[in-house]
Design a protein around this motif. Structure first.
Motif, PDB file in Angstrom:
ATOM      1  N   ARG A   1      29.984 -14.872  85.989  1.00 49.90           N
ATOM      2  CA  ARG A   1      28.628 -14.516  86.006  1.00 49.90           C
ATOM      3  C   ARG A   1      27.620 -15.671  86.260  1.00 49.90           C
ATOM      4  NH1 ARG A   1      30.500 -10.789  87.245  1.00 49.90           N
ATOM      5  NH2 ARG A   1      30.762  -8.498  85.886  1.00 49.90           N
ATOM      6  N   ARG A   2      27.992 -16.820  86.326  1.00 50.61           N
ATOM      7  CA  ARG A   2      27.276 -17.925  86.773  1.00 50.61           C
ATOM      8  C   ARG A   2      27.877 -18.696  87.797  1.00 50.61           C
ATOM      9  NH1 ARG A   2      28.288 -21.684  82.909  1.00 50.61           N
ATOM     10  NH2 ARG A   2      30.081 -20.634  81.863  1.00 50.61           N
ATOM     11  N   CYS A   3      27.021 -19.303  88.550  1.00 52.29           N
ATOM     12  CA  CYS A   3      27.393 -19.944  89.910  1.00 52.29           C
ATOM     13  C   CYS A   3      26.303 -21.158  90.024  1.00 52.29           C
ATOM     14  CB  CYS A   3      27.341 -19.324  90.934  1.00 52.29           C
ATOM     15  SG  CYS A   3      28.027 -19.987  92.456  1.00 52.29           S
ATOM     16  N   LYS A   4      26.669 -22.248  90.259  1.00 50.44           N
ATOM     17  CA  LYS A   4      25.968 -23.288  90.788  1.00 50.44           C
ATOM     18  C   LYS A   4      26.205 -23.722  92.330  1.00 50.44           C
ATOM     19  CE  LYS A   4      25.747 -27.104  88.180  1.00 50.44           C
ATOM     20  NZ  LYS A   4      26.106 -28.599  87.672  1.00 50.44           N
ATOM     21  N   LEU A   5      24.965 -24.048  93.063  1.00 45.41           N
ATOM     22  CA  LEU A   5      24.941 -24.180  94.336  1.00 45.41           C
ATOM     23  C   LEU A   5      24.663 -25.835  94.404  1.00 45.41           C
ATOM     24  CD1 LEU A   5      23.608 -20.992  96.037  1.00 45.41           C
ATOM     25  CD2 LEU A   5      26.058 -21.620  95.666  1.00 45.41           C
ATOM     26  N   TYR A   6      25.540 -26.654  95.139  1.00 47.73           N
ATOM     27  CA  TYR A   6      25.291 -27.908  95.220  1.00 47.73           C
ATOM     28  C   TYR A   6      24.810 -28.181  96.597  1.00 47.73           C
ATOM     29  CZ  TYR A   6      26.010 -33.156  94.917  1.00 47.73           C
ATOM     30  OH  TYR A   6      26.074 -34.286  95.125  1.00 47.73           O
ATOM     31  N   PHE A   7      23.513 -28.860  96.651  1.00 45.10           N
ATOM     32  CA  PHE A   7      23.364 -29.413  97.852  1.00 45.10           C
ATOM     33  C   PHE A   7      22.699 -30.809  97.896  1.00 45.10           C
ATOM     34  CE2 PHE A   7      21.900 -24.924  97.290  1.00 45.10           C
ATOM     35  CZ  PHE A   7      22.062 -24.429  98.695  1.00 45.10           C
ATOM     36  N   MET A   8      22.620 -31.420  98.995  1.00 45.21           N
ATOM     37  CA  MET A   8      21.834 -32.809  99.306  1.00 45.21           C
ATOM     38  C   MET A   8      20.652 -32.853  99.938  1.00 45.21           C
ATOM     39  SD  MET A   8      24.824 -35.731 100.124  1.00 45.21           S
ATOM     40  CE  MET A   8      26.140 -34.685 100.623  1.00 45.21           C
ATOM     41  N   ILE A   9      19.823 -33.810  99.454  1.00 45.28           N
ATOM     42  CA  ILE A   9      18.349 -33.692 100.102  1.00 45.28           C
ATOM     43  C   ILE A   9      18.194 -35.048 101.011  1.00 45.28           C
ATOM     44  CG2 ILE A   9      17.183 -32.018  98.891  1.00 45.28           C
ATOM     45  CD1 ILE A   9      15.967 -34.415  97.379  1.00 45.28           C
ATOM     46  N   GLY A  10      17.679 -35.359 102.087  1.00 40.44           N
ATOM     47  CA  GLY A  10      17.646 -36.464 102.510  1.00 40.44           C
ATOM     48  C   GLY A  10      18.760 -36.853 103.615  1.00 40.44           C
ATOM     49  N   LEU A  11      19.500 -35.906 103.938  1.00 43.50           N
ATOM     50  CA  LEU A  11      20.717 -35.905 105.010  1.00 43.50           C
ATOM     51  C   LEU A  11      19.891 -36.317 106.343  1.00 43.50           C
ATOM     52  CD1 LEU A  11      22.654 -32.849 103.995  1.00 43.50           C
ATOM     53  CD2 LEU A  11      23.651 -35.062 103.732  1.00 43.50           C
ATOM     54  N   PRO A  12      20.685 -37.031 107.043  1.00 44.84           N
ATOM     55  CA  PRO A  12      20.057 -37.389 108.883  1.00 44.84           C
ATOM     56  C   PRO A  12      19.634 -36.308 109.160  1.00 44.84           C
ATOM     57  CG  PRO A  12      22.157 -38.588 108.105  1.00 44.84           C
ATOM     58  CD  PRO A  12      21.975 -37.885 106.854  1.00 44.84           C
TER      59      PRO A  12
ATOM     60  N   ARG B   1      22.105 -25.320 111.173  1.00 46.51           N
ATOM     61  CA  ARG B   1      21.737 -26.402 111.791  1.00 46.51           C
ATOM     62  C   ARG B   1      22.354 -27.741 111.271  1.00 46.51           C
ATOM     63  NH1 ARG B   1      19.038 -30.771 112.409  1.00 46.51           N
ATOM     64  NH2 ARG B   1      18.158 -30.511 110.662  1.00 46.51           N
ATOM     65  N   LEU B   2      21.894 -27.669 110.076  1.00 47.03           N
ATOM     66  CA  LEU B   2      22.178 -29.096 109.167  1.00 47.03           C
ATOM     67  C   LEU B   2      23.484 -29.302 108.665  1.00 47.03           C
ATOM     68  CD1 LEU B   2      21.046 -31.711 108.536  1.00 47.03           C
ATOM     69  CD2 LEU B   2      20.164 -30.552 106.369  1.00 47.03           C
ATOM     70  N   ARG B   3      24.215 -28.001 108.338  1.00 46.97           N
ATOM     71  CA  ARG B   3      25.259 -27.903 108.178  1.00 46.97           C
ATOM     72  C   ARG B   3      26.361 -28.350 109.054  1.00 46.97           C
ATOM     73  NH1 ARG B   3      23.716 -23.637 105.091  1.00 46.97           N
ATOM     74  NH2 ARG B   3      24.392 -22.063 106.656  1.00 46.97           N
ATOM     75  N   ASP B   4      26.013 -28.051 110.318  1.00 49.12           N
ATOM     76  CA  ASP B   4      26.676 -28.640 111.665  1.00 49.12           C
ATOM     77  C   ASP B   4      26.537 -30.056 111.808  1.00 49.12           C
ATOM     78  OD1 ASP B   4      27.472 -26.094 112.319  1.00 49.12           O
ATOM     79  OD2 ASP B   4      26.216 -25.727 113.643  1.00 49.12           O
ATOM     80  N   VAL B   5      25.443 -30.429 111.662  1.00 49.39           N
ATOM     81  CA  VAL B   5      24.980 -31.872 111.732  1.00 49.39           C
ATOM     82  C   VAL B   5      26.110 -32.745 110.920  1.00 49.39           C
ATOM     83  CG1 VAL B   5      23.251 -33.855 110.928  1.00 49.39           C
ATOM     84  CG2 VAL B   5      22.642 -31.945 112.580  1.00 49.39           C
ATOM     85  N   ILE B   6      26.060 -32.064 109.510  1.00 47.43           N
ATOM     86  CA  ILE B   6      27.275 -33.016 108.588  1.00 47.43           C
ATOM     87  C   ILE B   6      28.547 -32.634 108.385  1.00 47.43           C
ATOM     88  CG2 ILE B   6      25.034 -33.281 107.091  1.00 47.43           C
ATOM     89  CD1 ILE B   6      26.321 -31.075 105.224  1.00 47.43           C
ATOM     90  N   ASN B   7      29.114 -31.605 109.461  1.00 42.82           N
ATOM     91  CA  ASN B   7      30.444 -31.187 109.684  1.00 42.82           C
ATOM     92  C   ASN B   7      30.895 -30.480 108.774  1.00 42.82           C
ATOM     93  OD1 ASN B   7      32.325 -31.210 112.154  1.00 42.82           O
ATOM     94  ND2 ASN B   7      33.584 -32.262 110.603  1.00 42.82           N
ATOM     95  N   LYS B   8      30.006 -29.702 107.916  1.00 42.62           N
ATOM     96  CA  LYS B   8      30.394 -29.020 106.705  1.00 42.62           C
ATOM     97  C   LYS B   8      31.538 -27.923 107.042  1.00 42.62           C
ATOM     98  CE  LYS B   8      30.670 -28.047 102.464  1.00 42.62           C
ATOM     99  NZ  LYS B   8      31.506 -29.102 101.277  1.00 42.62           N
ATOM    100  N   ASN B   9      31.124 -27.219 108.164  1.00 42.88           N
ATOM    101  CA  ASN B   9      31.834 -26.270 108.743  1.00 42.88           C
ATOM    102  C   ASN B   9      32.204 -25.162 107.955  1.00 42.88           C
ATOM    103  OD1 ASN B   9      32.786 -27.090 111.549  1.00 42.88           O
ATOM    104  ND2 ASN B   9      34.178 -28.431 110.616  1.00 42.88           N
ATOM    105  N   VAL B  10      31.091 -24.754 107.153  1.00 43.27           N
ATOM    106  CA  VAL B  10      31.000 -23.341 106.386  1.00 43.27           C
ATOM    107  C   VAL B  10      29.836 -22.803 106.830  1.00 43.27           C
ATOM    108  CG1 VAL B  10      32.340 -24.107 104.419  1.00 43.27           C
ATOM    109  CG2 VAL B  10      29.778 -24.361 104.433  1.00 43.27           C
TER     110      VAL B  10
END
Length: 622
Positions: free
Chosen positions: A404-415, A377-386
């Motif tokens: 063997r290592r992966c970082k996932l990047y997120f934002m908090i406080g999005l509209p 839902r929130l990815r659609d709000v921000i138009n991330k399209n993934v």
């Protein structure tokens, strides 16, 4: 010009890293006999600034001009700034060790909002009056450019002129005009009046700043002091980018620097349309360099510099229509030479099995993917399209290919974000970790690492979310703690950015000319190097607010109606306000907008306004 080298060498024994302050690195250009001199400044230390693309590009294009020389300068580390003040040594250029105040023009790039106090530190250390109005006929003109120039007003009193947009053509034009005016004996005032006539050149001292009510009625916060002045400033675009050589002569530092590798820009612009992303609006449209150009340039660059790593840079490198061909050819050319080929920006929906096999060869470091939000839902709000499936497919491909290592990047406080979206980050990260473990042999599962990095949403000028306020720092920490308590796997690490610095970013991103007094007063209280966690001084900013009666909270956190005229309304990326308002309405409806470089025109306005078009080498396929 004055040579400060003798005075500098007496201090280098007390410098933490003396190599920051000496010249003659491999690849530097030194033109001591040219009559007109320009100094390009990065307002932070050498390690951070040397890899900056603007420094390299603009020094190169100016040094190509007959009769002109471009040099570099960087802000010394804090303790060396203090030592220079104590000893009376002014800020100097690297190439000739000459005082900045003796140059014809000093250009300062504005890379991010937290560099604001460093701009004042730079000017003061150079002995240049902080404000344009206080500079005399013998002082250099001080220009600015870079990402923060798309809302120039918080910096406006400190600069004589802003170059809006891409500088490959506009900066040499500005310098050539200034040189001719100087040779004719024009006054500083006359020079600024003439510079204001150049497309994409904004001279803030020629405009009065309106009050809020007047600005809303007039549709603009600026009032020209003369009738012949422009009232809108559209970014300059380097329309020849796609056909220009991808090999840009670069400097190999003596000392370790951030991103110390060969960087080759393979495309410019991104039309994915993430609604929080300033760069996606700022650099439109997409323009790709050809595979032949890129491959030849990488090979030449590696030969010229001796680097053992090359980064194919852009906002979204895996979107290049020929990226598979480029990587295949480069891997073949570099086979057996110990050279790593990396792509810093991997799209989840572009990183499949084939891409995993082509990126980084045998040297597998860490990967970073950016879902941005924890729920669809929130990815659609921000138009991330993934989607989650895109993430899991990328994880499968990467860990099966040897990562063997992966970082996932997120934002908090999005509209429109809710607590369920925060909990969704934890759920997504844990399921991604499960997929990663399942993709590797059982005996290697103990090496799998997954981390979550959370930044606080900063409403950026020139984006569909520019009208949205930032959540308060205390609310940001509540959400961070909710996330931390929701992550049940000890193997998933959670990291977050300091909400206090993100708050300063929001004020500087959304504020008007009144913010300049706040920045100056904070600097007077000791604020500098605010992007360094060990140097950030919240008390300095708080004291500045109290003394001035300035309310930064209202600037950062206030939300506006879509009809509200923002303080940067006179600056245009080419993307229309009508398009950004429509995008903001689509966000509330959870509607997504496709990428026009893959489909058809989405009517953002950039191409007709800038008289250009998208340039892709082949048809892009989603």
């Amino acid at each position: 010009m004055t040579d400060l080298w003798g005075r500098l060498t007496a201090l280098l024994g007390d410098a933490e890293r003396p190599a920051r302050y000496i010249n003659h690195e491999w690849g530097c250009t030194y033109k001591p006999d040219e009559p007109y001199r320009f100094c390009m400044v990065y307002p932070d230390t050498y390690e951070l600034g040397q890899a900056n693309q603007a420094i390299r590009i603009l020094c190169n294009v100016v040094n190509e001009q007959a009769g002109m020389a471009a040099e570099r300068a960087f802000l010394p580390a804090p303790e060396f700034c203090d030592l220079m003040r104590e000893k009376g040594l002014p800020l100097f250029s690297l190439e000739s060790c000459a005082p900045l105040i003796e140059f014809d023009v000093v250009g300062i790039t504005l890379p991010h909002e937290l560099a604001a106090t460093n701009v004042l530190e730079t000017l003061d250390l150079a002995g240049i009056p902080l404000r344009s109005v206080d500079r005399g006929e013998s002082d250099p003109l001080v220009f600015a450019g870079g990402p923060c120039a798309f809302n120039p007003e918080p910096y406006a009193p400190f600069f004589d002129a802003f170059s809006i947009g891409e500088g490959e053509e506009s900066v040499p034009e500005m310098l050539a005009l200034h040189r001719s005016l100087k040779e004719r004996g024009a006054s500083r005032t006359e020079m600024l009046r003439e510079l204001a006539k150049l497309p994409g050149c904004y001279v803030p001292s020629l405009y009065d700043w309106a009050g809020e009510a007047e600005a809303q009625d007039a549709g603009s916060w600026i009032r020209p002091k003369h009738e012949d002045l422009p009232t809108e400033f559209t970014k300059r675009l380097f329309d020849g980018f796609a056909d220009s050589p991808a090999w840009e002569p670069c400097i190999v530092p003596f000392t370790e620097a951030v991103h110390d590798r060969l960087n080759v820009e393979i495309l410019r612009g991104c039309t994915r349309g993430c609604r929080f992303c300033q760069a996606g609006m700022m650099y439109r449209p997409v323009r790709e360099r050809s595979a032949d150009n890129i491959v030849e340039s990488v090979i030449k660059g590696l030969e010229e510099t001796g680097y053992d790593e090359v980064s194919l840079t852009s906002l979204s490198s895996t979107d290049h229509s020929q990226i598979a061909d480029i990587l295949t050819r480069l891997n073949r050319a570099c086979e057996g030479k110990g050279i790593r080929i990396s792509i810093p920006s991997q799209r989840l929906d572009s990183f499949g099995v084939d891409m995993a096999g082509l990126v980084a060869g045998q040297k597998k470091g860490g990967l970073t993917f950016a879902p941005e939000a924890g729920t669809q839902r929130l990815r659609d709000v921000i138009n991330k399209n993934v989607t989650e499936d895109d993430l899991f497919s990328a994880i499968d491909a990467a860990f099966e290919a040897g990562w063997r290592r992966c970082k996932l990047y997120f934002m908090i406080g999005l509209p429109t974000e809710t607590d369920d979206d925060i909990k969704g980050i934890a759920s997504l990260a844990q399921r991604a970790y499960d997929r990663a473990k399942a993709a590797v042999p059982p005996e290697q599962r103990g090496h799998v690492r997954m981390s979550v990095s959370c930044a606080l949403f900063v409403p950026k000028a020139q984006t569909p979310f520019q009208w949205d306020g930032q959540i308060p720092p205390e609310e940001a920490m509540r959400r961070v703690n909710l996330l931390r308590s929701s992550v049940k796997y000890r193997a998933v690490d959670v990291h977050w950015h300091d909400p206090s610095t993100s708050f300063i970013e929001a004020v500087m991103s959304r504020g008007g000319r009144e913010c300049a007094d706040w920045v100056e007063r904070a600097w007077e209280h000791g604020a500098r190097f605010d992007a360094w966690s060990e140097s950030f001084d919240q008390a300095a900013w708080d004291a500045a607010s109290e003394e001035l009666g300035f309310d930064p909270v209202s600037v950062a956190q206030r939300s506006y109606d879509l009809s509200y005229v923002m303080p940067w309304n006179h600056i245009s990326t080419g993307v229309s306000n009508a398009f950004m308002r429509l995008e903001r309405k689509r966000a509330d409806a959870g509607e997504t907008t496709p990428d026009c470089s893959f489909t058809s025109c989405t009517a953002c306005g950039a191409c007709p306004v800038l008289d250009t078009d998208i340039v892709t080498r082949e048809v892009r396929h989603a």
